[in-house]
Design a protein around this motif. Structure first.
Motif, mmCIF file in Angstrom:
data_model
loop_
_atom_site.group_PDB
_atom_site.id
_atom_site.type_symbol
_atom_site.label_atom_id
_atom_site.label_comp_id
_atom_site.label_asym_id
_atom_site.label_seq_id
_atom_site.Cartn_x
_atom_site.Cartn_y
_atom_site.Cartn_z
ATOM 1 N N TYR A 1 0.828 -1.206 0.000
ATOM 2 C CA TYR A 1 0.000 0.000 0.000
ATOM 3 C C TYR A 1 0.863 1.256 0.000
ATOM 4 O O TYR A 1 0.606 2.191 -0.771
ATOM 5 C CB TYR A 1 -0.923 -0.004 1.216
ATOM 6 N N VAL A 2 1.878 1.295 0.846
ATOM 7 C CA VAL A 2 2.758 2.465 0.889
ATOM 8 C C VAL A 2 3.492 2.634 -0.435
ATOM 9 O O VAL A 2 3.630 3.748 -0.947
ATOM 10 C CB VAL A 2 3.767 2.342 2.053
ATOM 11 N N LEU A 3 3.930 1.535 -1.013
ATOM 12 C CA LEU A 3 4.651 1.608 -2.286
ATOM 13 C C LEU A 3 3.754 2.115 -3.415
ATOM 14 O O LEU A 3 4.206 2.868 -4.284
ATOM 15 C CB LEU A 3 5.222 0.233 -2.654
ATOM 16 N N CYS A 4 2.470 1.717 -3.393
ATOM 17 C CA CYS A 4 1.569 2.168 -4.462
ATOM 18 C C CYS A 4 1.259 3.657 -4.326
ATOM 19 O O CYS A 4 0.878 4.304 -5.306
ATOM 20 C CB CYS A 4 0.285 1.335 -4.491
ATOM 21 N N LEU A 5 1.426 4.207 -3.106
ATOM 22 C CA LEU A 5 1.262 5.646 -2.922
ATOM 23 C C LEU A 5 2.474 6.404 -3.456
ATOM 24 O O LEU A 5 2.361 7.558 -3.880
ATOM 25 C CB LEU A 5 1.076 5.978 -1.433
ATOM 26 N N ALA A 6 3.634 5.752 -3.438
ATOM 27 C CA ALA A 6 4.876 6.410 -3.830
ATOM 28 C C ALA A 6 5.204 6.235 -5.305
ATOM 29 O O ALA A 6 5.921 7.062 -5.886
ATOM 30 C CB ALA A 6 6.037 5.895 -2.982
ATOM 31 N N PHE A 7 4.678 5.173 -5.928
ATOM 32 C CA PHE A 7 5.016 4.881 -7.321
ATOM 33 C C PHE A 7 3.746 4.648 -8.144
ATOM 34 O O PHE A 7 2.725 4.226 -7.600
ATOM 35 C CB PHE A 7 5.916 3.648 -7.402
ATOM 36 N N PRO A 8 3.815 4.880 -9.455
ATOM 37 C CA PRO A 8 2.637 4.689 -10.324
ATOM 38 C C PRO A 8 2.392 3.226 -10.652
ATOM 39 O O PRO A 8 2.350 2.816 -11.816
ATOM 40 C CB PRO A 8 3.011 5.496 -11.572
ATOM 41 N N VAL A 9 2.263 2.417 -9.629
ATOM 42 C CA VAL A 9 1.972 0.989 -9.765
ATOM 43 C C VAL A 9 0.801 0.695 -8.839
ATOM 44 O O VAL A 9 0.713 1.267 -7.741
ATOM 45 C CB VAL A 9 3.198 0.120 -9.381
ATOM 46 N N LEU B 1 6.773 -6.297 8.778
ATOM 47 C CA LEU B 1 6.196 -5.687 7.576
ATOM 48 C C LEU B 1 5.709 -4.277 7.863
ATOM 49 O O LEU B 1 5.938 -3.359 7.067
ATOM 50 C CB LEU B 1 5.041 -6.549 7.051
ATOM 51 N N VAL B 2 5.029 -4.110 8.989
ATOM 52 C CA VAL B 2 4.526 -2.782 9.357
ATOM 53 C C VAL B 2 5.698 -1.826 9.574
ATOM 54 O O VAL B 2 5.659 -0.659 9.145
ATOM 55 C CB VAL B 2 3.646 -2.864 10.609
ATOM 56 N N ALA B 3 6.760 -2.300 10.234
ATOM 57 C CA ALA B 3 7.942 -1.460 10.469
ATOM 58 C C ALA B 3 8.598 -1.071 9.149
ATOM 59 O O ALA B 3 9.005 0.089 8.960
ATOM 60 C CB ALA B 3 8.941 -2.208 11.351
ATOM 61 N N ALA B 4 8.682 -2.023 8.217
ATOM 62 C CA ALA B 4 9.264 -1.731 6.906
ATOM 63 C C ALA B 4 8.422 -0.705 6.161
ATOM 64 O O ALA B 4 8.952 0.223 5.526
ATOM 65 C CB ALA B 4 9.375 -3.020 6.087
ATOM 66 N N ALA B 5 7.094 -0.846 6.232
ATOM 67 C CA ALA B 5 6.198 0.107 5.583
ATOM 68 C C ALA B 5 6.364 1.498 6.175
ATOM 69 O O ALA B 5 6.348 2.504 5.455
ATOM 70 C CB ALA B 5 4.752 -0.364 5.713
ATOM 71 N N ALA B 6 6.527 1.561 7.498
ATOM 72 C CA ALA B 6 6.708 2.854 8.167
ATOM 73 C C ALA B 6 8.000 3.530 7.706
ATOM 74 O O ALA B 6 8.027 4.744 7.453
ATOM 75 C CB ALA B 6 6.725 2.659 9.681
ATOM 76 N N ILE C 1 9.589 3.027 4.835
ATOM 77 C CA ILE C 1 9.412 3.435 3.432
ATOM 78 C C ILE C 1 8.589 4.715 3.360
ATOM 79 O O ILE C 1 8.894 5.638 2.596
ATOM 80 C CB ILE C 1 8.729 2.312 2.617
ATOM 81 N N SER C 2 7.530 4.769 4.173
ATOM 82 C CA SER C 2 6.659 5.942 4.194
ATOM 83 C C SER C 2 7.407 7.187 4.664
ATOM 84 O O SER C 2 7.266 8.270 4.082
ATOM 85 C CB SER C 2 5.453 5.684 5.106
ATOM 86 N N LEU C 3 8.208 7.037 5.706
ATOM 87 C CA LEU C 3 8.974 8.175 6.213
ATOM 88 C C LEU C 3 9.972 8.663 5.167
ATOM 89 O O LEU C 3 10.171 9.880 5.000
ATOM 90 C CB LEU C 3 9.718 7.781 7.490
ATOM 91 N N PHE D 1 7.553 10.180 2.148
ATOM 92 C CA PHE D 1 6.617 11.274 2.411
ATOM 93 C C PHE D 1 6.954 12.110 3.644
ATOM 94 O O PHE D 1 6.377 13.169 3.846
ATOM 95 C CB PHE D 1 5.194 10.718 2.587
ATOM 96 N N GLY D 2 7.861 11.594 4.462
ATOM 97 C CA GLY D 2 8.176 12.305 5.695
ATOM 98 C C GLY D 2 7.152 12.074 6.788
ATOM 99 O O GLY D 2 7.252 12.615 7.889
ATOM 100 N N THR D 3 6.134 11.272 6.504
ATOM 101 C CA THR D 3 5.100 10.905 7.479
ATOM 102 C C THR D 3 4.822 9.412 7.352
ATOM 103 O O THR D 3 5.250 8.764 6.394
ATOM 104 C CB THR D 3 3.789 11.674 7.238
ATOM 105 N N ILE D 4 4.079 8.881 8.313
ATOM 106 C CA ILE D 4 3.731 7.460 8.268
ATOM 107 C C ILE D 4 2.347 7.300 7.640
ATOM 108 O O ILE D 4 1.361 7.803 8.169
ATOM 109 C CB ILE D 4 3.758 6.837 9.674
ATOM 110 N N GLU D 5 2.309 6.624 6.507
ATOM 111 C CA GLU D 5 1.057 6.365 5.802
ATOM 112 C C GLU D 5 0.718 4.877 5.920
ATOM 113 O O GLU D 5 1.613 4.029 5.975
ATOM 114 C CB GLU D 5 1.178 6.742 4.320
ATOM 115 N N GLY D 6 -0.566 4.568 5.925
ATOM 116 C CA GLY D 6 -0.995 3.173 5.889
ATOM 117 C C GLY D 6 -1.008 2.468 7.231
ATOM 118 O O GLY D 6 -1.404 1.303 7.312
ATOM 119 N N PHE D 7 -0.582 3.135 8.292
ATOM 120 C CA PHE D 7 -0.608 2.511 9.620
ATOM 121 C C PHE D 7 -1.324 3.435 10.600
ATOM 122 O O PHE D 7 -0.840 4.525 10.911
ATOM 123 C CB PHE D 7 0.804 2.226 10.125
ATOM 124 N N ARG D 8 -2.488 2.964 11.028
ATOM 125 C CA ARG D 8 -3.241 3.683 12.044
ATOM 126 C C ARG D 8 -3.963 2.661 12.907
ATOM 127 O O ARG D 8 -3.676 1.460 12.842
ATOM 128 C CB ARG D 8 -4.225 4.663 11.396
#
Length: 222
Positions: free
Chosen positions: A42-50, A165-170, A172-174, A177-184
């Motif tokens: 999910y985080v990767l799809c926010l960062a790249f056009p995939v 996985l959640v830590a890796a996503a965090a 990547i998000s940081l 984007f400089g913020t944590i996306e996809g984890f709440r």
């Protein structure tokens, strides 16, 4: 000949993958995070056009490759069909995102309700996949391989795996984007509830003898 039971189990597996994709999509649509297993795609799809589903396929194939590497030569040949599972799950994630496009909760109670609904659908999909007992999902297969290799309990490895996985996503998000996306809180709710919902479904399934439906019919396909 292919047994009736095997055909039924394959259909159950396919239905399970569909509901998994839909459940993941609903949790994501809540805007309160996504499920742990989907956090990296999910985080990767926010960062790249995939697409979400395409990154799900890529990550699932990585899980599969790692599973094969850990098990080595004793890897069951039938389990190479996990590649088809990877592509199917990715397809159903994108299909789920399409089908749930109209789900846009504006208020917090609505968001929580969508998380709960998505968790229930995801749990049902996982239950169907496990019940089918045909091919492993590469994610679960990798966890099992690590558990057997390290002689640790599956549940313990699963918690560590999802947390990683959640830590890796965090991270990547940081970086992106400089913020944590996809984890709440939705991620946490889903992580906790899914297992308990699966237990509830399994109880009902066993209570009413539904497993007989997957058995071969006497005198058929012999």
């Amino acid at each position: 000949m292919v047994s009736t039971g095997l055909v039924k189990r394959c259909l159950v597996l396919l239905c399970g993958l569909f509901f998994m994709g839909l459940g993941i999509s609903l949790v994501t649509r809540s805007a309160l995070g996504t499920s742990p297993i989907s956090s990296v795609p999910y985080v990767l799809c926010l960062a790249f056009p995939v697409t979400f589903g395409e990154f799900t396929i890529i990550l699932t194939l990585i899980f599969f490759a790692a599973e094969v590497f850990i098990i080595g030569r004793s890897f069951p040949k039938r389990q190479y069909l996990q590649i088809l599972v990877a592509f199917s799950l990715g397809f159903f994630v994108d299909l789920g995102m399409y089908l749930s496009a109209g789900v846009r909760p504006d208020f917090y109670p609505e968001q929580i309700a969508v998380v709960l609904a998505g968790s229930a659908v995801l749990a049902f999909g996982i239950f169907l996949q496990v019940t089918a007992n045909v091919i492993l999902n590469p994610g679960e297969g990798l966890v099992r391989a690590i558990a057997e290799k390290t002689h640790k309990r599956f549940g313990i490895v699963k918690v560590f795996f999802d947390t990683s996985l959640v830590a890796a996503a965090a991270l990547i998000s940081l970086a992106a984007f400089g913020t944590i996306e996809g984890f709440r809180e939705g991620t946490v709710i889903s992580a906790i509830l899914v297992g308990y919902i699966i237990l509830g479904i399994a109880f009902v399934y066993a209570r009413y003898g539904c497993e007989k439906w997957l058995a071969d019919e006497p005198g058929r396909d012999r």
